[in-house]
Design a protein around this motif. Structure first.
Motif: not given
Length: 216
Positions: A179-205
């Motif tokens: 269960t703890l590994w599942t938490l780590l994997i989901c949190a890791g994917v979410s936070m790293v992915g969100w970081r990568l998305f930030l430039r796209w999110l801050t561009s004008q839409a």
């Protein structure tokens, strides 16, 4: 690594197996029922992400990012699970099965059982929604939002994920570390992915004006 998995499982399991493995409340309600609810929520997440933006709602780009990261979190857990040689506790010899417990970080080492039990898939039905709190807890640069909705989402996701993991531990499906590994994997994917998305999110839409108003 600490050996606590075996200690805790020994409390609820015996050489004859796990008495609560087929308990109606645990199996039908908190396992299958929770999974069905999670499926409906996942479908609702897709609809929410693609719904036209309205004044006061999150910009569509952020909603799409949340939807993509939730999907990737679930995909990551399932890909690892389907390629894992780790068997479930109810397949271990000490609980009436045939498998010899092997540490799950010894990747590629078979334990003599059916495998495909690491990490905890049921817990991912809740932890896969961790990305939903990020628009409030880590908004794009220049966006100000109250953090309380994000903490409420995070609290709900954590509570549901830990409940799902505890249910599976009591039933003998997963040790707590899964269960703890599942938490780590989901949190890791979410936070790293969100970081990568930030430039796209801050561009004008086109729907940038639909973002939630800044807090005073």
């Amino acid at each position: 690594m600490s050996g606590l998995d075996t200690v805790l499982l020994s409390i609820v399991g015996t050489p004859a197996g796990f008495a609560l493995q087929h308990n109606w409340w645990l199996e039908r309600v908190l396992h299958e029922g929770l999974r069905q609810v999670a499926t409906l929520l996942f479908v609702a997440l897709w609809i929410w992400a693609l719904w036209p933006a309205r004044s006061g709602s999150l910009p569509r780009r952020e909603r799409v990012a949340v939807m993509v990261l939730s999907s990737l979190s679930l995909l990551a857990v399932n890909l690892i699970k389907n390629n894992s040689f780790t068997s479930c506790p109810w397949d271990w010899h000490m609980f009436g099965g045939v498998a010899e417990p092997v540490a799950h970080w010894r990747w590629g080492v078979a334990d003599g059982g059916p495998g495909r039990c690491f990490p905890g898939g049921h817990a991912s039905s809740a932890f896969g929604f961790i990305a939903l709190c990020l628009p409030w807890l880590a908004p794009p640069h220049g966006v100000s939002r109250r953090m309380s909705p994000g903490f409420r989402w995070l609290g709900g996701v954590m509570a549901a994920g830990l409940l799902a993991g505890a249910v599976q531990t009591v039933r003998g499906a997963h040790p707590p570390s899964h269960t703890l590994w599942t938490l780590l994997i989901c949190a890791g994917v979410s936070m790293v992915g969100w970081r990568l998305f930030l430039r796209w999110l801050t561009s004008q839409a086109p729907d940038a004006a639909a973002g939630t108003p800044a807090s005073p």
